[in-house]
Design a protein around this motif. Structure first.
Motif, PDB file in Angstrom:
ATOM      1  N   THR A 108       0.819  -1.208   0.000  1.00  0.00           N
ATOM      2  CA  THR A 108       0.000   0.000   0.000  1.00  0.00           C
ATOM      3  C   THR A 108       0.850   1.255   0.000  1.00  0.00           C
ATOM      4  OG1 THR A 108      -1.787  -1.142   1.184  1.00  0.00           O
ATOM      5  CG2 THR A 108      -1.827   1.256   1.208  1.00  0.00           C
ATOM      6  N   PHE A 109       1.843   1.316   0.874  1.00  0.00           N
ATOM      7  CA  PHE A 109       2.657   2.538   0.877  1.00  0.00           C
ATOM      8  C   PHE A 109       3.600   2.596  -0.319  1.00  0.00           C
ATOM      9  CE2 PHE A 109       6.207   0.544   3.410  1.00  0.00           C
ATOM     10  CZ  PHE A 109       7.287   1.069   2.716  1.00  0.00           C
ATOM     11  N   SER A 110       4.013   1.446  -0.849  1.00  0.00           N
ATOM     12  CA  SER A 110       4.878   1.453  -2.034  1.00  0.00           C
ATOM     13  C   SER A 110       4.122   1.979  -3.259  1.00  0.00           C
ATOM     14  CB  SER A 110       5.398   0.043  -2.310  1.00  0.00           C
ATOM     15  OG  SER A 110       6.235  -0.397  -1.265  1.00  0.00           O
ATOM     16  N   LEU A 111       2.901   1.507  -3.463  1.00  0.00           N
ATOM     17  CA  LEU A 111       2.109   1.974  -4.609  1.00  0.00           C
ATOM     18  C   LEU A 111       1.786   3.460  -4.479  1.00  0.00           C
ATOM     19  CD1 LEU A 111      -0.320  -1.061  -5.060  1.00  0.00           C
ATOM     20  CD2 LEU A 111       1.524  -0.368  -6.592  1.00  0.00           C
ATOM     21  N   SER A 112       1.518   3.915  -3.267  1.00  0.00           N
ATOM     22  CA  SER A 112       1.250   5.341  -3.060  1.00  0.00           C
ATOM     23  C   SER A 112       2.473   6.180  -3.407  1.00  0.00           C
ATOM     24  CB  SER A 112       0.836   5.589  -1.609  1.00  0.00           C
ATOM     25  OG  SER A 112      -0.329   4.876  -1.279  1.00  0.00           O
ATOM     26  N   LEU A 113       3.660   5.740  -2.990  1.00  0.00           N
ATOM     27  CA  LEU A 113       4.883   6.492  -3.287  1.00  0.00           C
ATOM     28  C   LEU A 113       5.208   6.471  -4.779  1.00  0.00           C
ATOM     29  CD1 LEU A 113       7.237   5.546  -0.308  1.00  0.00           C
ATOM     30  CD2 LEU A 113       6.161   7.749  -0.764  1.00  0.00           C
ATOM     31  N   ILE A 114       4.901   5.374  -5.450  1.00  0.00           N
ATOM     32  CA  ILE A 114       5.121   5.315  -6.899  1.00  0.00           C
ATOM     33  C   ILE A 114       4.315   6.401  -7.600  1.00  0.00           C
ATOM     34  CG2 ILE A 114       4.671   3.931  -8.972  1.00  0.00           C
ATOM     35  CD1 ILE A 114       5.306   1.447  -7.197  1.00  0.00           C
ATOM     36  N   LEU A 115       3.048   6.537  -7.221  1.00  0.00           N
ATOM     37  CA  LEU A 115       2.188   7.549  -7.829  1.00  0.00           C
ATOM     38  C   LEU A 115       2.611   8.955  -7.428  1.00  0.00           C
ATOM     39  CD1 LEU A 115      -1.252   5.766  -7.320  1.00  0.00           C
ATOM     40  CD2 LEU A 115       0.022   6.010  -9.451  1.00  0.00           C
ATOM     41  N   LEU A 116       2.984   9.148  -6.170  1.00  0.00           N
ATOM     42  CA  LEU A 116       3.409  10.474  -5.716  1.00  0.00           C
ATOM     43  C   LEU A 116       4.691  10.915  -6.416  1.00  0.00           C
ATOM     44  CD1 LEU A 116       2.716  10.130  -1.883  1.00  0.00           C
ATOM     45  CD2 LEU A 116       1.610  11.751  -3.426  1.00  0.00           C
ATOM     46  N   ALA A 117       5.625   9.995  -6.605  1.00  0.00           N
ATOM     47  CA  ALA A 117       6.901  10.340  -7.244  1.00  0.00           C
ATOM     48  C   ALA A 117       6.706  10.793  -8.681  1.00  0.00           C
ATOM     49  CB  ALA A 117       7.860   9.161  -7.188  1.00  0.00           C
ATOM     50  N   GLY A 118       5.661  10.312  -9.359  1.00  0.00           N
ATOM     51  CA  GLY A 118       5.440  10.652 -10.762  1.00  0.00           C
ATOM     52  C   GLY A 118       4.375  11.690 -10.989  1.00  0.00           C
ATOM     53  N   MET A 119       3.988  12.451  -9.972  1.00  0.00           N
ATOM     54  CA  MET A 119       2.876  13.397 -10.123  1.00  0.00           C
ATOM     55  C   MET A 119       3.253  14.649 -10.910  1.00  0.00           C
ATOM     56  SD  MET A 119       0.426  13.243  -6.783  1.00  0.00           S
ATOM     57  CE  MET A 119      -0.983  13.729  -7.781  1.00  0.00           C
ATOM     58  N   PHE A 120       4.538  14.924 -11.062  1.00  0.00           N
ATOM     59  CA  PHE A 120       4.967  16.061 -11.884  1.00  0.00           C
ATOM     60  C   PHE A 120       5.101  15.555 -13.324  1.00  0.00           C
ATOM     61  CE2 PHE A 120       8.118  19.875 -11.933  1.00  0.00           C
ATOM     62  CZ  PHE A 120       7.340  20.474 -12.911  1.00  0.00           C
ATOM     63  N   ARG A 121       3.998  15.465 -14.021  1.00  0.00           N
ATOM     64  CA  ARG A 121       3.972  14.792 -15.322  1.00  0.00           C
ATOM     65  C   ARG A 121       4.741  15.545 -16.392  1.00  0.00           C
ATOM     66  NH1 ARG A 121      -2.359  12.753 -15.733  1.00  0.00           N
ATOM     67  NH2 ARG A 121      -2.307  11.404 -13.881  1.00  0.00           N
ATOM     68  N   GLU A 122       4.859  16.871 -16.244  1.00  0.00           N
ATOM     69  CA  GLU A 122       5.578  17.647 -17.261  1.00  0.00           C
ATOM     70  C   GLU A 122       7.095  17.520 -17.131  1.00  0.00           C
ATOM     71  OE1 GLU A 122       3.115  18.833 -15.429  1.00  0.00           O
ATOM     72  OE2 GLU A 122       1.552  18.893 -16.974  1.00  0.00           O
ATOM     73  N   ASN A 123       7.544  16.928 -16.050  1.00  0.00           N
ATOM     74  CA  ASN A 123       8.984  16.779 -15.819  1.00  0.00           C
ATOM     75  C   ASN A 123       9.387  15.333 -16.074  1.00  0.00           C
ATOM     76  OD1 ASN A 123      11.589  16.554 -14.721  1.00  0.00           O
ATOM     77  ND2 ASN A 123      11.194  18.157 -13.218  1.00  0.00           N
TER      78      ASN A 123
END
Length: 475
Positions: free
Chosen positions: A139-154
């Motif tokens: 659960t926390f790994s999947l959340s961090l995966i999504l959070l790490a990629g939230m800057f889609r323009e970068n």
């Protein structure tokens, strides 16, 4: 069977609050600007964290160990891990109200994922069987995966998310396979039953424990499983990096203590040689590689690897003092490390999500408050007395000496001396080098400055009154 919901109330509040934040965002998004919406959601998330913290203190004051069925246990270790995770989450929420809209329009999803991740990290320390441990880990790994990629323009953010996803998949595979072998060797997944079931040595159990350690090693950034850390830390949005740097260590250390030191003490004691080698390798690789970094986020990434080595070294004796020292060090690390990332957020350009050491030249004259707090956090990370970081390292050092591992203590002292060089080099750039360009301070908000001051004050207060905070965490 009686369901003791008071054992999991702080986690229920966090997960329920995550759903509430998502619903509030759904109804406010059309009517409000992104910046205003982010501020409201940040305050709401802070309120959720505050309620969870109150429930944590209430349960800790009771002093009883409470079980929820056979899957979760609320005790002193659980309370300490909850406290560190909640402190980290609160600091990140404080500094993110204006920063979050600069890298994503999905502010509701950001705060929801942050709360879900915090709840799962808290669950890691209270998991009483291998199945619950794995669910919390995923659960926390999947959340961090999504959070790490939230800057889609970068593209660096997307790269960070992908790298963390791939390495997390490897870590999860090792963990699941190791858990299966442990179950095959002992016939149980309940941590309370593992000690008696693992009394007879078994090759199957040894391989299972080894695979579990590899899974933990990936998440803790233990060498040689550390390769993802600097790239992910540099590419992810800085608030996510700050949260990940402390939260991941806290969750995994809590689970490591409960699974190995408390449930499998003989196995832990028989593995001291391997653990010492991993600890020395981790702190040495982290510190030596950090010497050559010019990016502050990469430097702090390798520094984070070194601190994982310190924590692992402190736990090698497997004693009560070792556990107390590790919990205290995690608590101090939350303030000094997140504090350093707050300064980076205050200075970095939103499109870059990073700063170079050269950009801090002359900061002592151009932005004296930012430079002063940055120096405070770096001195504490170096372990200079009487700041919080010194007493954190002292407690780990004492536990190692009492356990009879003198050469491990010497290795830790030498590595701390190495780390002081690259921390002090940043301070030299701020106060003894002149910069041609004005220092950009683009992300300064009341929340950010409040987080910076709160972290700085706590670094001083913990340093001057360490016994109070040690008792609070371990009583």
């Amino acid at each position: 069977m009686t369901l003791a919901y008071n054992a999991i109330l702080p986690e229920i509040v966090i997960f329920g609050g995550a759903v509430l934040v998502l619903l509030v965002d759904l109804f406010r998004r059309v009517a409000q600007s992104e910046a205003r919406n982010s501020t409201v959601l940040s305050y709401l998330s802070l309120a959720v964290v505050a309620v969870s913290a109150i429930l944590t203190f209430t349960a800790a004051a009771d002093g009883r160990t409470v079980m929820f069925q056979t899957s979760a246990v609320a005790d002193t270790l659980t309370a300490a891990i909850r406290l560190v995770v909640l402190v980290t989450t609160a600091l990140v929420l404080l500094i993110g109200s204006r920063y979050v809209p600069s890298f994503t329009h999905q502010t509701g999803e950001y705060y929801t994922l942050l709360l879900i991740c915090a709840g799962a990290m808290m669950t890691m320390a209270m998991a009483a069987d291998l199945m619950m441990l794995f669910l919390a880990l995923e659960t926390f790994s999947l959340s961090l995966i999504l959070l790490a990629g939230m800057f889609r323009e970068n593209p660096h953010s997307t790269e960070a998310s992908m790298k963390y996803f791939l390495l997390s998949a490897f870590a999860s595979a090792f963990f699941v396979y190791g858990a299966a072998l442990v179950y095959g060797a002992t016939g149980t997944i309940a941590l309370a039953s593992l000690a008696s079931s693992a009394a007879l040595p078994s090759p199957l159990l040894f391989v299972g424990v080894a695979l579990l350690l590899v899974g933990f090693g990936f998440k803790l950034s233990v060498a040689p499983f550390h390769m993802w850390t600097p790239d992910v830390y540099q590419g992810a949005p800085t608030t996510v990096t700050a949260f990940m740097s402390v939260g991941t260590k806290t969750a995994m250390l809590g689970a490591l203590i409960r699974l190995f030191i408390l449930a499998l003490p003989e196995t832990w004691a028989n593995s001291t040689s391997i653990l010492m080698i991993l600890a020395v390798l981790t702190m040495t690789v982290g510190n030596l590689t950090a010497l050559s970094q010019t990016s502050l986020k990469r430097m702090l990434g390798y520094s984070s690897i070194a601190h994982a080595g310190y924590l692992l070294a402190g736990l090698v004796p497997g004693t009560e003092n070792a556990i107390d020292g590790a919990l205290f060090y995690l608590f101090t690390y939350a303030f000094m490390n997140v504090g350093a990332f707050i300064i980076i957020i205050a200075i970095e350009q939103p499109i870059e999500t990073d700063i170079e050491r050269s950009q801090l030249r002359g900061a002592g004259q151009k932005a004296p408050w930012l430079a002063g707090f940055m120096a405070l956090f770096l001195f504490s990370l170096s372990g200079i007395p009487p700041l919080a970081g010194f007493f954190g390292k002292f407690l780990l050092f004492r536990a190692i000496i009492e356990g009879g591992f003198l050469w491990l203590a010497i290795a830790m002292v030498l590595n701390s001396a190495i780390s002081a060089y690259y921390y002090l080099r940043v301070i030299v750039a701020m106060y003894f080098r002149s910069g041609a360009k004005p220092l950009p301070v683009t992300q300064g908000t009341r929340g950010l400055y409040l987080g910076m001051v709160a972290a700085g004050v706590m670094v001083l207060v913990i340093g001057f009154f360490p016994s109070f905070w040690l008792q609070l965490l371990t009583r």
